[in-house]
Design a protein around this motif. Structure first.
Motif, PDB file in Angstrom:
ATOM      1  N   TYR A 177       0.820  -1.205   0.000  1.00  0.00           N
ATOM      2  CA  TYR A 177       0.000   0.000   0.000  1.00  0.00           C
ATOM      3  C   TYR A 177       0.859   1.262   0.000  1.00  0.00           C
ATOM      4  CZ  TYR A 177      -4.639  -2.028   0.315  1.00  0.00           C
ATOM      5  OH  TYR A 177      -5.812  -2.687   0.022  1.00  0.00           O
ATOM      6  N   TYR A 179       2.100   1.824  -3.410  1.00  0.00           N
ATOM      7  CA  TYR A 179       1.033   2.304  -4.299  1.00  0.00           C
ATOM      8  C   TYR A 179       0.866   3.820  -4.182  1.00  0.00           C
ATOM      9  CZ  TYR A 179      -3.684   3.028  -6.144  1.00  0.00           C
ATOM     10  OH  TYR A 179      -4.771   3.481  -6.845  1.00  0.00           O
ATOM     11  N   TYR A 180       0.835   4.317  -2.954  1.00  0.00           N
ATOM     12  CA  TYR A 180       0.589   5.744  -2.740  1.00  0.00           C
ATOM     13  C   TYR A 180       1.828   6.598  -2.993  1.00  0.00           C
ATOM     14  CZ  TYR A 180      -4.007   4.698  -0.847  1.00  0.00           C
ATOM     15  OH  TYR A 180      -5.307   4.288  -0.703  1.00  0.00           O
ATOM     16  N   LEU A 181       3.024   6.033  -2.801  1.00  0.00           N
ATOM     17  CA  LEU A 181       4.253   6.790  -3.040  1.00  0.00           C
ATOM     18  C   LEU A 181       4.837   6.536  -4.421  1.00  0.00           C
ATOM     19  CD1 LEU A 181       6.123   6.459   0.398  1.00  0.00           C
ATOM     20  CD2 LEU A 181       4.565   8.263  -0.390  1.00  0.00           C
ATOM     21  N   ASP A 182       4.213   5.621  -5.169  1.00  0.00           N
ATOM     22  CA  ASP A 182       4.661   5.278  -6.519  1.00  0.00           C
ATOM     23  C   ASP A 182       6.113   4.797  -6.504  1.00  0.00           C
ATOM     24  OD1 ASP A 182       4.445   4.870  -9.242  1.00  0.00           O
ATOM     25  OD2 ASP A 182       5.037   6.933  -9.750  1.00  0.00           O
TER      26      ASP A 182
END
Length: 275
Positions: free
Chosen positions: A225, A228-231
């Motif tokens: 996760y 995903y949010y920090l790429d």
């Protein structure tokens, strides 16, 4: 994302359970060797259309055999033999990837491709994980006795060489499961960090078998996760999360942590003075 999450958790749990025995056996370097040595086997299996697991197991056992030959027939010690064999086989895998025509990017074998896991890949991971975890749990007592006392295991009628070979075969099989999640380069981290972390938290092996996979699964979810949010790279973030948990345990574990032991000693001194 759902397939990635399932793959990450399954790979984390299987690797963590196996890591408990690897840590007890002192097989960290062997885990590193086998996890890297399976690369050419996986590539060759792809070329001929065979299951990845078959190529990985063959080259896993080949690596172990070559390490034994170099160690027993020369003045080279085991740690050097491990380094020579696994780097040579890993390099062979890199060469095979560079010359193998493919419609898919085989570099994903090295670095992982968690967000690109297909339905067929997920089925393969689930089947291999079920086989590896089933054998580990079924032979749990034999593996544990082998890790603690090989002489006693032999006296009990077990064959230590056969048990060791089975454990190495499971190591190769588990490496294939984790390939989809983090790739060859980071497989060794998932095979060592969870067991080492649990080893600092408890003195009982039965508890290690619960603590290691639980922490590993949580790190897999958190790492995925966060990536995903920090790429960022998902496989790298999962292993980084495991490394951060190990650092916290290393520092603050009540019995084995560097700071935790000092706090406990300070409390004992305070209690003694107060008494």
């Amino acid at each position: 994302m759902v397939r990635a999450l399932i793959t990450a958790v399954v790979a984390a749990v299987v690797c963590a359970v196996l890591s408990c025995w690897l840590v007890l056996n002192g097989w960290s370097l062997m885990g590193d060797a086998v996890s890297h040595a399976v690369l050419p086997g996986v590539v060759l299996a792809y070329v001929v259309g065979a299951p990845f697991a078959l190529g990985a197991v063959v080259f896993g056992f080949l690596a172990v055999a070559l390490i034994g030959v170099v160690r027993d027939t020369s003045r080279v010690k085991e740690d050097a033999a491990i380094g020579i064999v696994f780097t040579s086989l890993f390099s062979l895998g890199l060469v095979l990837i560079s010359v193998t025509p493919s419609q898919t990017d085989l570099n994903h074998i090295i670095f992982g491709n968690l967000l690109g896991v297909s339905g067929s890949d997920l089925v393969q991971v689930l089947v291999l994980a079920a086989v590896a975890l089933g054998i580990l749990l079924f032979k749990q007592r034999d593996f544990t006795l082998y890790a603690f006392d090989k002489v006693h295991a032999h006296a009990m009628g077990l064959n230590p060489r056969r048990i060791g070979a089975l454990l190495l075969g499971l190591l190769a099989l588990t490496a294939v499961v984790a390939l989809q999640a983090v790739g060859v380069v980071l497989v060794v981290a998932m095979l060592i960090i969870p067991g080492a972390t649990a080893y600092l938290l408890t003195d009982r092996f039965g508890r290690m078998l619960w603590i290691a996979p639980l922490l590993s699964a949580v790190c897999a979810v958190v790492g995925l996760y966060v990536s995903y949010y920090l790429d960022t790279a998902s496989g790298g973030m999962i292993v980084l999360a495991q490394g951060c948990v190990f650092l916290l345990v290393y520092l603050f574990s009540p019995r084995q942590g560097i700071i935790g032991k000092r706090i406990a000693a300070s409390r004992r001194r305070t209690a003694a003075l107060a008494g």
